[in-house]
Write an enzyme that holds these catalytic residues in place. Structure first.
Site, PDB file in Angstrom:
ATOM      1  N   ASN A 223       0.842  -1.195   0.000  1.00 38.10           N
ATOM      2  CA  ASN A 223       0.000   0.000   0.000  1.00 38.10           C
ATOM      3  C   ASN A 223       0.879   1.248   0.000  1.00 38.10           C
ATOM      4  O   ASN A 223       2.101   1.147   0.006  1.00 38.10           O
ATOM      5  CB  ASN A 223      -0.957  -0.016   1.206  1.00 38.10           C
ATOM      6  CG  ASN A 223      -0.196  -0.083   2.507  1.00 38.10           C
ATOM      7  OD1 ASN A 223       0.570   0.819   2.839  1.00 38.10           O
ATOM      8  ND2 ASN A 223      -0.373  -1.166   3.256  1.00 38.10           N
ATOM      9  N   ALA A 289       1.997   1.103  11.697  1.00 36.70           N
ATOM     10  CA  ALA A 289       2.165   0.449  10.392  1.00 36.70           C
ATOM     11  C   ALA A 289       0.823   0.242   9.700  1.00 36.70           C
ATOM     12  O   ALA A 289      -0.189  -0.013  10.345  1.00 36.70           O
ATOM     13  CB  ALA A 289       2.868  -0.893  10.577  1.00 36.70           C
ATOM     14  N   ASP A 293      -3.934  -6.328   5.132  1.00 37.31           N
ATOM     15  CA  ASP A 293      -4.916  -7.175   5.814  1.00 37.31           C
ATOM     16  C   ASP A 293      -4.799  -8.637   5.378  1.00 37.31           C
ATOM     17  O   ASP A 293      -5.090  -9.543   6.153  1.00 37.31           O
ATOM     18  CB  ASP A 293      -6.336  -6.663   5.521  1.00 37.31           C
ATOM     19  CG  ASP A 293      -6.588  -5.334   6.229  1.00 37.31           C
ATOM     20  OD1 ASP A 293      -6.016  -5.154   7.327  1.00 37.31           O
ATOM     21  OD2 ASP A 293      -7.322  -4.483   5.685  1.00 37.31           O
ATOM     22  N   LYS A 303       8.408 -17.155 -10.913  1.00 37.98           N
ATOM     23  CA  LYS A 303       7.610 -16.065 -11.473  1.00 37.98           C
ATOM     24  C   LYS A 303       6.384 -16.624 -12.204  1.00 37.98           C
ATOM     25  O   LYS A 303       6.517 -17.546 -13.018  1.00 37.98           O
ATOM     26  CB  LYS A 303       8.498 -15.257 -12.441  1.00 37.98           C
ATOM     27  CG  LYS A 303       7.824 -14.037 -12.976  1.00 37.98           C
ATOM     28  CD  LYS A 303       8.763 -13.263 -13.890  1.00 37.98           C
ATOM     29  CE  LYS A 303       7.985 -12.181 -14.607  1.00 37.98           C
ATOM     30  NZ  LYS A 303       8.747 -11.553 -15.671  1.00 37.98           N
ATOM     31  N   LYS A 351     -12.434   0.163  17.574  1.00 36.66           N
ATOM     32  CA  LYS A 351     -11.131  -0.529  17.488  1.00 36.66           C
ATOM     33  C   LYS A 351     -10.398  -0.504  18.816  1.00 36.66           C
ATOM     34  O   LYS A 351      -9.693  -1.451  19.173  1.00 36.66           O
ATOM     35  CB  LYS A 351     -10.252   0.143  16.433  1.00 36.66           C
ATOM     36  CG  LYS A 351     -10.522  -0.408  15.057  1.00 36.66           C
ATOM     37  CD  LYS A 351      -9.708   0.264  13.993  1.00 36.66           C
ATOM     38  CE  LYS A 351     -10.392   0.006  12.662  1.00 36.66           C
ATOM     39  NZ  LYS A 351      -9.858   0.815  11.596  1.00 36.66           N
TER      40      LYS A 351
HETATM   41  O1  C5P Z   1      -7.940  -2.677  11.705  1.00 41.28           O
HETATM   42  P1  C5P Z   1      -7.137  -1.529  11.216  1.00 41.28           P
HETATM   43  O2  C5P Z   1      -6.131  -1.900  10.175  1.00 41.28           O
HETATM   44  O3  C5P Z   1      -7.939  -0.337  10.804  1.00 41.28           O
HETATM   45  O4  C5P Z   1      -6.363  -1.069  12.528  1.00 41.28           O
HETATM   46  C1  C5P Z   1      -5.374  -0.110  12.511  1.00 41.28           C
HETATM   47  C2  C5P Z   1      -4.449  -0.291  13.678  1.00 41.28           C
HETATM   48  O5  C5P Z   1      -4.131  -1.661  13.891  1.00 41.28           O
HETATM   49  C3  C5P Z   1      -3.134   0.385  13.427  1.00 41.28           C
HETATM   50  O6  C5P Z   1      -2.605   0.754  14.682  1.00 41.28           O
HETATM   51  C4  C5P Z   1      -2.337  -0.729  12.761  1.00 41.28           C
HETATM   52  O7  C5P Z   1      -0.932  -0.516  12.874  1.00 41.28           O
HETATM   53  C5  C5P Z   1      -2.776  -1.939  13.542  1.00 41.28           C
HETATM   54  N1  C5P Z   1      -2.778  -3.197  12.766  1.00 41.28           N
HETATM   55  C6  C5P Z   1      -1.900  -4.197  13.104  1.00 41.28           C
HETATM   56  N2  C5P Z   1      -1.925  -5.381  12.424  1.00 41.28           N
HETATM   57  C7  C5P Z   1      -2.808  -5.577  11.420  1.00 41.28           C
HETATM   58  C8  C5P Z   1      -3.690  -4.562  11.062  1.00 41.28           C
HETATM   59  C9  C5P Z   1      -3.645  -3.370  11.754  1.00 41.28           C
HETATM   60  O8  C5P Z   1      -1.091  -4.020  14.019  1.00 41.28           O
HETATM   61  N3  C5P Z   1      -2.814  -6.726  10.774  1.00 41.28           N
END
Ligand code: C5P
Length: 424
Positions: A223, A289, A293, A303, A351
């Site tokens: 991203n 970070a 997801d 490749k 969250k």
């Molecule tokens: O769920 P979302 O991605 O919106 O949550 C954001 C927060 O969770 C941020 O602090 C991000 O660094 C953390 N995060 C994480 N591991 C993930 C997804 C998000 O530590 N897999």
């Protein structure tokens, strides 16, 4: 209490210039010290003025140059005693044999030697002279006296000299002298921050940047996160006296001064590194970070060749790093971030609870002027209910200023005693 270690705020340096060909290097030295944020005033001996003019140093330092001890006009501006008190450091570069001898003997027959006696600031000398004069017994005897008197001697370098000789006696390059001065003040500031800073004696671990999830040996999913917020926070936490470890995804940012950086690529690597650091002992964990997801279920060994019109790649969910750390027995103070495009506060509050965080900072990434690649940000901070702390709105500001305010929020929560609230 916090300190910006990239710039030295309001420190005053007197650069004393004496008669030697190395005086030309002092012009660059003054320039570099100004670049580093110091206030500079230049004092020149008569000998120095035979090599380079006061006007040069007036232009470079932005201040009048001091040359005379008994000049009523100059004394009316900033008298020699006032000048001696103004200095946080006196650096004589180049320091001639004659000046070293005067200092060692305690003479006060010109402005510089008088200043030397009148100042309580540290005095550094960078001797520069012909190699035979450097080796002369009298010079070495004077230097030994000065060291004994607490003067810091920046040793000359060896090399070819303006007079044609080869040997010890060259003044180090101005960049090197400026670096040593900057280092000296950084160390002094760091020592104060380690004792009195808002995050003194805390180990802060910060995740920053994007993660990169491999598809095959040459392709990946990622991203646009630049990591700027996490890096700004790392600098702010270090300035507040913390020991800081930055777990960085692939970003092109310089590591902030004093910060330990561990580079990772994927979310799984970021989690593994976070868990290892938890074992090392971590007091505050800040997750900035933008973790991908999902990751590719099976990374292709070779490749992937283009064949059909469609390509389906199965993705599986990545671990939630911040939520995983928050579930550990030895959990640190947990800080998360939420970037949302709508219902910002509602989602962020959700969250905070779902990931078991202590604090969450959220921003509206639908606003073009803040967030991801921008240098500015605006945020709202929520604390877990148990802290009984109201939400905080951090107005639009540079990421450095926002980072500073987040450090204050972390400090306030760490030192907040909910029992105090109940007393009222
Ligand atoms: O769920 P979302 O991605 O919106 O949550 C954001 C927060 O969770 C941020 O602090 C991000 O660094 C953390 N995060 C994480 N591991 C993930 C997804 C998000 O530590 N897999």
């Amino acid at each position: 209490m916090s300190f910006d270690l990239s710039v030295i705020p309001n420190k005053n340096i007197i650069v004393g210039i004496t008669g030697g060909i190395a005086a030309y290097k002092s012009a660059i030295l003054v320039r570099r010290l100004k670049d580093a944020g110091f206030n500079v005033r230049v004092v020149m001996t008569e000998g120095a003025q035979a090599f380079i003019t006061p006007l040069t140093f007036q232009a470079l330092s932005g201040n009048p140059v001091h040359t005379q001890l008994l000049d009523p006009e100059a004394e009316a501006g900033m008298g020699h005693i006032e000048l001696a008190r103004w200095a946080d450091l006196v650096l004589i570069a180049p320091a001639s044999c004659d000046t070293l001898a005067k200092f060692a003997a305690g003479l006060a027959d010109d402005l510089l030697s008088t200043l030397y006696l009148a100042t309580s600031a540290p005095v550094w000398v960078a001797p520069a002279m012909n190699q035979q004069m450097w080796a002369a017994k009298a010079t070495q005897r004077n230097l030994a006296t000065l060291v004994d008197d607490g003067v810091h001697v920046i040793m000359p370098e060896s090399g070819s000299q303006a007079c044609g000789d080869v040997g010890l006696g060259r003044m180090p390059e101005p960049e090197e002298l400026a670096r040593q001065v900057t280092d000296y003040f950084h160390k002094a500031q760091r020592a104060i921050a380690e004792k009195f800073g808002l995050l003194a004696s805390k180990h802060v671990v910060i995740t920053a940047g994007p993660t990169r999830e491999a598809i095959d040996p040459v392709r990946y999913i990622s991203n646009h996160s630049t990591g700027k917020m996490g890096f700004a926070l790392a600098a702010a936490c270090y300035a507040a006296g913390a020991k800081v470890t930055l777990i960085a995804g692939p970003v092109s940012l310089d590591t902030p001064n004093g910060v330990r950086r561990i580079n990772v690529s994927s979310a799984v690597q970021m989690l593994d590194t976070s868990m290892q650091l938890l074992d090392e002992g971590c007091d505050v964990f800040i997750a900035t970070a933008a973790v991908a997801d999902y990751r590719v279920a099976e990374v292709a060994e070779h490749k992937i060749k283009k064949s059909g019109d469609e390509l389906n790649i199965a993705l599986i969910k990545n671990p939630d790093i911040v939520a995983t750390i928050a579930q550990q027995d030895k959990r640190p103070f947990m800080v998360g971030f939420a970037a949302e495009t709508r219902n910002v506060e509602e989602y962020a509050a959700g969250k905070l609870v779902a990931k078991k965080l202590d604090m969450i900072a959220c921003n509206d990434v639908s606003r073009a002027d803040i967030g991801f690649a921008s240098d500015e940000n605006a945020m709202t901070v929520f604390f877990a209910e148990s802290y009984h702390l109201p939400k905080r709105d951090l107005e639009k500001a540079s990421k450095q200023e926002i980072a500073q305010q987040l450090v204050e929020a972390i400090h306030d929560a760490l030192h907040h005693d909910p029992a105090q609230d109940e007393a009222f």
